[in-house]
Write a protein that holds these residues in place. Structure first.
Motif, PDB file in Angstrom:
ATOM      1  N   GLU A  44      42.445 -20.933 122.424  1.00  0.00           N
ATOM      2  CA  GLU A  44      43.500 -21.622 121.686  1.00  0.00           C
ATOM      3  C   GLU A  44      44.871 -21.261 122.237  1.00  0.00           C
ATOM      4  N   ARG A  57      45.419 -23.139 125.440  1.00  0.00           N
ATOM      5  CA  ARG A  57      45.750 -24.552 125.185  1.00  0.00           C
ATOM      6  C   ARG A  57      47.225 -24.693 124.823  1.00  0.00           C
ATOM      7  N   GLU A  58      47.668 -23.832 123.913  1.00  0.00           N
ATOM      8  CA  GLU A  58      49.077 -23.908 123.484  1.00  0.00           C
ATOM      9  C   GLU A  58      50.016 -23.618 124.649  1.00  0.00           C
ATOM     10  N   ARG A  59      49.635 -22.636 125.462  1.00  0.00           N
ATOM     11  CA  ARG A  59      50.492 -22.287 126.602  1.00  0.00           C
ATOM     12  C   ARG A  59      50.585 -23.439 127.598  1.00  0.00           C
ATOM     13  N   GLN A  70      49.953 -26.624 126.963  1.00  0.00           N
ATOM     14  CA  GLN A  70      50.634 -27.733 126.307  1.00  0.00           C
ATOM     15  C   GLN A  70      52.147 -27.555 126.382  1.00  0.00           C
ATOM     16  N   ALA A  71      52.607 -26.321 126.080  1.00  0.00           N
ATOM     17  CA  ALA A  71      54.052 -26.058 126.115  1.00  0.00           C
ATOM     18  C   ALA A  71      54.599 -26.200 127.529  1.00  0.00           C
ATOM     19  N   ASP A 123      50.789 -34.997 122.472  1.00  0.00           N
ATOM     20  CA  ASP A 123      51.355 -34.526 121.206  1.00  0.00           C
ATOM     21  C   ASP A 123      52.206 -35.636 120.612  1.00  0.00           C
ATOM     22  N   HIS A 183      55.842 -34.803 118.959  1.00  0.00           N
ATOM     23  CA  HIS A 183      56.823 -33.997 119.696  1.00  0.00           C
ATOM     24  C   HIS A 183      58.175 -34.716 119.704  1.00  0.00           C
TER      25      HIS A 183
END
Length: 947
Positions: free
Chosen positions: A858, A861-863, A865-866, A895, A898
């Protein structure tokens, strides 16, 4: 066949757990008979969660053909699905056998009892076999002495677990449990201590004595079986550490010829150490010393002679023990004084400590030795105890070594003013050249940390003129001091020259601690010079050298490893390494190191864009900052300025940079030039440019393959290097040299992605991130199987080990070129190169490996995505309108909520003069806010687009 449990067998839970938790491939049980080696071996083999092959060697196994035949039969019986090689047993390839077992989905355990009966050729075969076994497989072997397996030293250091007789002895708790299970009243600890947990002796006591006699009574009973000439003279053997006929003659004992054979025939518990040499159990020594004490004059004579012989053999601590037993206070004190003088001359503080603590047990130390003890306590990490002792001594008398101790204590606390004070007092009252040299070095170190490098340089140059007359260690210490001076004066060439001179002298004297310190500083200098691989090799060598014996210095090396990663622009790896070093520094209560490590960690976090975490790290650095350490305070302010600059607070950064440390002046100018939009910033040292690459935003060329990396892979010089391509955004698929790579199960795919992103990791880190840190044996074994299977899947296509395990770390081989969409995305996060930004946005077609669960997946994924959003917004800001629209639509698919993407697309329409498109984007943005968040666009936007 695995032996059945004995009737009164004690389950060795703590030893079984230790074996079960170990990562070593080879586990040796080495102890004399009667210590329960076969019992423990059988208990390991009978564990319910594994299959095991058992082979108990006998005299016939001295023939390698017989051994191999029996071993292959045992393996085939225990593991019938293993594709073991065919052929005559004596010619079966050991490595082929290992590879066949590596292919199994089970962990293999091979138990070999009585390994000392094996032929030398058998041991060679076994060495090859063991060396090629992979994670999870184990060979357990038992022998009364260590077998001469011809394994490499590195293998023995990393993959061998040795369980000796000391560890096989029953613990007090096991002794109690053993008696209870036999229906006996557990004896008092004092009654069994003399047997030292000897399993056979305790079994004899439980079976024959039923708690009636103490172990000493048992020994006395055995002594009564001796012939009278031996029995009457045997107490004199209490003065011998090792029993042998020759040793008794050399010590002028009155023991008759053949006494040692008579002792063995009587059944006294002895541990063989060599042919015709034995060490008696402590219970035997206790009885004989008690008997010898009944003849005090003879005891004093023998102990004095034993002490002199121990001195002559170079065993001073043993000599002190003999002097103590014989009541010889004066020669003991003379010996301790001479020893401590030599140890201090060699800067060997652990030996000073062990000598004086032994002496202090039975007599009061004179002031010079008390001061030496205080100094040794401080230099061996017992600072508070040593400082209290030195301060108390100075209230009674002025001892130079007490001043020396207090100066070193102040140095350890980071109190530079008190360090300078005591160093100057020591220089005034020093009685030896060693004390004067140490005073000068302590003074130089204090002056450096107080921001007075020119004064320190002048003092150090005077010291160099006189130090060559001292011991080589003192001379080396002076060179090291000059190295630190020229390091502060920003002269790396002279700094390295003096450091290498110090290292040469320390190596000639085999001074391991000082060698390790020099290697650390040399690694830093080489890392700053851009020789990253050489620096890493120096760190690796030093970590091998210090092992677990220098915990404080190990923390310094952990910090250096993190520094090297930072200087190589591996910010993620550096942050993890700093976090590891921080934990170690906090456990050791090393406040100055905590500050330095937090500063490095804040730097790495700033470069990663984790500004809140970087601020927290700087707060932690401030909390542990020594109050008198001005250079460290200036470095802290400089890092605060870098963080402020990265967050867009230029004026605040300039204020914080006003008192930048000397080594950061060029970097300060680069940042100021960047703030003033100067096209050409001043040149910087390579390590600073790389370490600040994200905030300085330099042009980053594409990393080329390492020259020569593929020279040994194929006979053709033009052959391309093996290349692994990973697609991780969406369901993972991989190709190796263009061919789809089959991975045995999803965990192997996850592990491959993990190692690609982290670079290297220990098994504990892998289990923490991929298995939520579970310590269950089932999970640990599954992790080992996953590693082994991933290696096998890659190795089917490669002529080298693609997943080596070195320095307790797993990493993909540097001979393997790896490309991944995730790496492309992360590389673009801090870039302005349109092509790199474009590749990153197009690479992120779906969430990272969506089938994976867990915190690491997770967080990744966030890293990603950012990073994709950051790269995409930067691309929208510079692209023409069609590309800006397509990029924004792609980001919104990833996203849909965003807001920054909608606003960037609005700006792109306005920049292109497209009011219709801007109106459409605004309405879409407004619908999203109303529907998903229950809010409205900002008033300024509403005023512009709502008519």
């Amino acid at each position: 066949m695995i032996p059945r449990p004995l009737r009164h067998e004690l389950h060795r839970t703590h030893l079984l757990d230790r074996v079960d938790r170990s990562d070593e491939t080879l586990i040796l049980l080495v102890a004399p008979s009667g210590f329960g080696k076969t019992t423990l071996l059988a208990q390991c083999a009978r564990q319910e969660d594994r299959r095991a092959a058992w082979l108990s060697l006998n005299a016939d196994d001295r023939d390698p053909a017989v051994f191999n035949t029996r071993l292959l039969r045992a393996l085939q019986t225990a593991f019938p699905d293993a594709q073991l090689p065919d052929g005559r047993p004596e010619f079966v390839d050991a490595r082929a056998c290992a590879r066949a077992l590596n292919a199994l989905n089970d962990h293999v355990l091979l138990a070999l009892d009585h390994l000392h009966l094996a032929h030398v050729n058998t041991l060679r075969w076994l060495a090859e076999f063991i060396q090629d076994l992979h994670e999870g497989h184990r060979v357990l072997a038992a022998a009364p002495r260590r077998p001469a397996l011809p394994l490499p030293t590195a293998f023995m250091a990393e993959r061998l677990l040795l369980i000796s007789g000391d560890q096989l002895r029953f613990t007090p708790q096991e002794t109690q449990l053993y008696f209870e299970r036999r229906g006996l009243t557990p004896p008092n600890l004092t009654d069994t201590r003399g047997l030292s947990g000897w399993p056979a002796g305790l079994a004899l006591l439980a079976a024959d004595a039923h708690g009636t006699f103490s172990p000493l009574d048992l020994v006395r009973d055995l002594l009564q079986r001796l012939p009278e000439p031996v029995r009457s003279a045997l107490p004199e053997a209490a003065t011998l550490e090792e029993w042998s006929e020759a040793g008794a003659r050399d010590a002028h004992l009155s023991l008759p010829s053949g006494w040692l054979q008579a002792v063995q025939d009587a059944g006294l518990p002895l541990t063989p150490t060599a042919p015709d040499r034995f060490v008696p159990l402590q219970a035997v020594r206790d009885v004989l010393r008690e008997d010898l004490s009944r003849s005090p004059d003879r005891a004093a004579q023998l102990y004095h002679r034993a002490a002199e012989q121990a001195e002559a053999r170079g065993e001073p601590l043993l000599a002190l023990q003999h002097y103590e037993r014989g009541g010889h206070a004066q020669p003991a004190q003379v010996l301790a004084s001479r020893l401590c003088s030599e140890y201090l001359w060699r800067i060997d503080y652990p030996s000073v400590l062990s000598t004086l603590e032994s002496l202090r047990r039975w007599q009061t130390l004179p002031p010079p030795l008390e001061a030496a003890l205080a100094l040794a306590l401080i230099r061996t990490d017992r600072v508070q105890e040593g400082e209290t002792l030195a301060a108390t001594l100075l209230e009674r008398t002025l001892e130079p070594d007490a001043l020396r101790a207090l100066a070193h204590a102040a140095h350890r606390r980071g109190d530079r003013h008190m360090q300078l004070h005591y160093a100057q007092l020591l220089a005034q009252h020093a009685l030896t050249r060693s004390q004067r040299a140490d005073a000068a070095r302590l003074e130089v170190a204090a002056l450096l940390r107080l921001g007075r490098p020119q004064d320190a340089a002048a003092r150090a140059e005077v010291l160099l003129d006189t130090s060559q007359a001292l011991h080589p260690l003192e001379w080396a210490g002076t060179y090291f001091t000059l190295h630190t001076v020229y390091e502060d004066l920003r002269d790396p060439a002279l700094s390295e020259q003096h450091l290498r001179s110090a290292l040469d002298l320390y190596e000639s004297m085999h001074s391991h601690q000082q060698i390790a310190v020099c290697l650390n500083d040399l690694a830093i200098l080489r890392g700053q010079a851009g020789a990253h691989d050489e620096a890493q090799q120096l760190v690796t060598r030093a970590l091998h050298l210090i092992g677990d014996s220098m915990p404080d210095l190990r923390v310094v090396y952990l910090e250096t490893q993190a520094d090297l990663l930072l200087w190589n622009a591996d910010f993620s790896g550096a942050e993890q390494a700093y976090a590891h070093a921080l934990t170690a520094a906090q456990e050791r209560h090393l406040a100055p190191l905590v500050t330095r490590i937090q500063l490095g960690r804040a730097h790495a976090l700033t470069q990663l864009g984790a500004f809140a975490d970087a601020h927290t790290a700087l707060e932690g650095a401030t909390a542990n900052l020594p109050p008198t350490d001005q250079p460290l305070r200036a470095t802290l302010n400089f890092m605060r300025g870098v963080l402020a600059f990265a967050q867009g607070h230029g004026e605040q950064a300039q204020t914080l940079w006003q008192d930048a440390p000397a080594e950061y002046q060029d970097l300060r100018q680069a940042y100021l030039g960047l703030s003033a939009a100067q096209p050409t910033p001043p040149p910087l040292p390579g390590h600073l440019r790389r370490a600040h690459s994200a905030t300085l935003r330099p042009h980053t060329p594409t990393r080329a393959s390492t020259p020569g990396a593929t020279s040994n892979l194929t006979s053709s010089p033009a052959a391309p290097p093996p290349t692994l391509h990973l697609h991780t955004c969406g369901p993972m698929h991989a190709t190796l040299n263009g061919t789809p790579l089959h991975l045995p199960f999803s965990r192997a795919a996850e592990l491959l992605a993990y190692l690609t992103l982290t670079g290297e990791a220990s098994r504990a880190q892998i289990i923490r991130d991929l298995w939520d840190g579970s310590s269950e044996t089932r999970v640990v074994n599954y992790a080992k199987l996953t590693i082994r299977k991933l290696r096998a899947a890659l190795q089917d296509h490669l002529p080298f080990n693609p997943l080596p395990f070195e320095e307790n770390l797993y990493a993909l081989s540097p001979l393997l070129t790896v490309h991944s969409d995730a790496a492309d995305i992360l590389a673009a996060e801090h870039s302005t190169d349109p092509d790199l930004l474009r590749r990153a946005v197009h690479a992120h077609t779906a969430p990272f490996m969506p089938a994976l669960e867990g915190e690491w997946a997770e967080a990744t994924r966030e890293r990603l995505q950012a990073a994709t959003q950051t790269a995409g917004l930067r691309l929208i800001g510079h692209a023409d309108l069609p590309e800006a629209i397509s990029t924004a639509r792609h980001l919104l698919r990833l996203d849909p909520l965003h807001e920054d993407t909608y606003l960037a697309l609005l700006n792109a329409h306005e920049r292109a003069g497209d009011p219709v498109g801007a109106q459409g984007t605004y309405r879409e943005y407004e619908r999203m806010l109303t529907r998903e968040m229950g809010t409205h666009p900002p008033e300024a936007l509403r005023a512009r687009y709502v008519t």
